[in-house]
Design an enzyme around this catalytic site. Structure first.
Site, short mmCIF file in Angstrom:
data_model
loop_
_atom_site.label_atom_id
_atom_site.label_comp_id
_atom_site.label_asym_id
_atom_site.label_seq_id
_atom_site.Cartn_x
_atom_site.Cartn_y
_atom_site.Cartn_z
N ALA A 13 0.83 -1.20 0.00
CA ALA A 13 0.00 0.00 0.00
C ALA A 13 0.87 1.25 0.00
O ALA A 13 2.04 1.23 0.40
CB ALA A 13 -0.91 0.00 1.23
N LEU A 75 -3.22 -3.05 4.94
CA LEU A 75 -4.29 -3.48 4.04
C LEU A 75 -5.56 -2.67 4.29
O LEU A 75 -5.70 -2.00 5.32
CB LEU A 75 -4.59 -4.97 4.27
CG LEU A 75 -3.41 -5.93 4.03
CD1 LEU A 75 -3.78 -7.35 4.46
CD2 LEU A 75 -2.99 -5.90 2.57
N HIS A 80 -8.14 -6.17 8.05
CA HIS A 80 -7.29 -6.08 9.24
C HIS A 80 -7.48 -7.26 10.17
O HIS A 80 -6.50 -7.88 10.61
CB HIS A 80 -7.58 -4.78 10.00
CG HIS A 80 -7.09 -3.56 9.30
ND1 HIS A 80 -7.25 -2.28 9.81
CD2 HIS A 80 -6.43 -3.40 8.13
CE1 HIS A 80 -6.71 -1.40 8.98
NE2 HIS A 80 -6.22 -2.06 7.95
N LYS A 98 -4.57 2.01 11.31
CA LYS A 98 -5.81 2.48 11.91
C LYS A 98 -6.90 2.58 10.83
O LYS A 98 -6.57 2.74 9.64
CB LYS A 98 -5.59 3.82 12.61
CG LYS A 98 -5.04 4.92 11.68
CD LYS A 98 -6.12 5.51 10.82
CE LYS A 98 -5.59 6.25 9.63
NZ LYS A 98 -6.66 6.54 8.64
N ASP A 179 -11.52 7.19 8.13
CA ASP A 179 -10.22 7.51 7.54
C ASP A 179 -9.51 8.63 8.28
O ASP A 179 -8.32 8.50 8.61
CB ASP A 179 -10.39 7.89 6.07
CG ASP A 179 -9.06 8.02 5.35
OD1 ASP A 179 -8.18 7.16 5.57
OD2 ASP A 179 -8.88 8.97 4.58
#
Length: 334
Positions: A13, A75, A80, A98, A179
């Site tokens: 990522a 990910l 998660h 997170k 987010d």
């Protein structure tokens, strides 16, 4: 100490490549030992970029590698729980991006596995590891601000045109609250050392963006009448701030959450109208410090800075906030 914690990276990522992998390389106690992708060519390319010895074409191969001691998971949110648990069941320590899960039930499962296996599970809120926060908490605890009255936070940016972004997938834990709204909520809990009593969130759910909350604003109620007011979004001009307000003064923190060692980490303390700037010399990479704090916990140098229970409690607030926005009501957390 010469010992290094051998990290494997589960996925390629952007945050891993841009922030965390360079941070592991500059950390005191971590070393990049392997990277995995579901595309072997991609993992090989990333391995070559960072000088990593081993590249895998599946997540399973990395987890089965007995030389890997810790796994970093960048990910999408909905993956998660599965991969953190699989890593921990294999005896690996886990640094998980997170928010740690999709909901508190998943977070509780992850915490239970960490306890049973005796491994360290950490949620990657990197900002908390920056050294300026130790000083900010000292100022608050000294009473210089007087009695705390309010915390105000914001974290917004605009990716509304990127319709392929994983943050626009509701079933993957997309949306602005998960987010970036998670940052001011986490900061308020961290600063106050308390858990909220209730949360109310109003959000703009966008049909153009698969129904996720593109903007949200809310109030998080803490004991004693204290509150966090916050807004977050993926549909507006970039903003990032935290203001801590007391009866005698305040602290204004620009770039509250993503400041790095190449940025100005200063903040302004104002007491009865007189202002001073602190933190100019607080140059540090919070991602590297996050890695070192995990490694120190693994090696027994210090206890974990933040427990899986902290991540679980934070997840309870986030999921309640999203439910509040969807149901248009205040939700009690007692």
């Amino acid at each position: 100490m010469d010992k290094k914690l051998r990290f494997g990276i589960l996925g390629c990522a952007g945050i891993a490549i841009k922030d965390v992998m360079p941070a592991i390389q500059k950390s005191e106690y971590g070393v990049l030992a392997a990277v995995a992708s579901r595309n072997l060519e991609k993992s090989k390319s990333v391995a070559e970029q960072f000088g990593i010895a081993t590249a895998y074409g599946s997540y399973e191969e990395l987890i089965e590698d007995t030389t890997i001691e810790a796994i970093y998971i960048p990910l999408p949110n909905h993956l998660h729980k599965e991969w953190a648990i699989r890593a921990m069941e294999a005896g690996k320590h886990v640094l998980c991006e997170k928010p740690i899960a999709l909901d508190s039930e998943e977070a509780a499962e992850m915490a239970a596995v960490a306890k049973r296996k005796g491994v360290v599970l950490a949620e990657a809120f990197m900002y908390r590891h920056h050294p300026r926060w130790r000083r900010i908490r000292e100022i608050i605890e000294s009473g210089e601000l007087g009695e705390l009255r309010l915390i105000r936070g914001a974290f917004t940016y605009n990716n509304a045109k990127d319709l392929d972004n994983i943050r626009l997938q509701p079933e993957w834990g997309g949306g602005s609250l998960y987010d970036v709204g998670c940052y001011p909520i986490s900061a308020a809990r961290f600063i106050l050392g308390q858990e909220p009593e209730a949360i109310t969130v109003h959000a703009q759910f966008s049909d153009k963006h698969f129904g996720v909350d593109m903007m949200a604003a809310g109030i998080v109620e803490f004991p004693g009448g204290l509150a966090l007011t916050f807004d977050c979004g993926m549909w507006t001009e970039h903003r990032q701030l935290l203001e801590i307000v007391g009866s005698e003064g305040r602290i204004d923190i620009p770039h509250a959450f993503t400041v790095g060692d190449d940025q100005d980490a200063s903040y302004t303390v104002t007491i009865r109208g007189e202002s001073r700037v602190e933190g100019r010399d607080d140059k540090a990479d919070p991602y590297a410090m996050e890695v070192d704090d995990l490694a120190k916990a693994v090696f027994g140098i210090q206890p974990p800075r933040f427990s899986p229970d902290d991540a679980l409690q934070g997840m309870r607030v986030l999921e309640a906030g999203l439910a509040s926005a969807r149901e248009r009501r205040r939700i009690s957390l007692k």
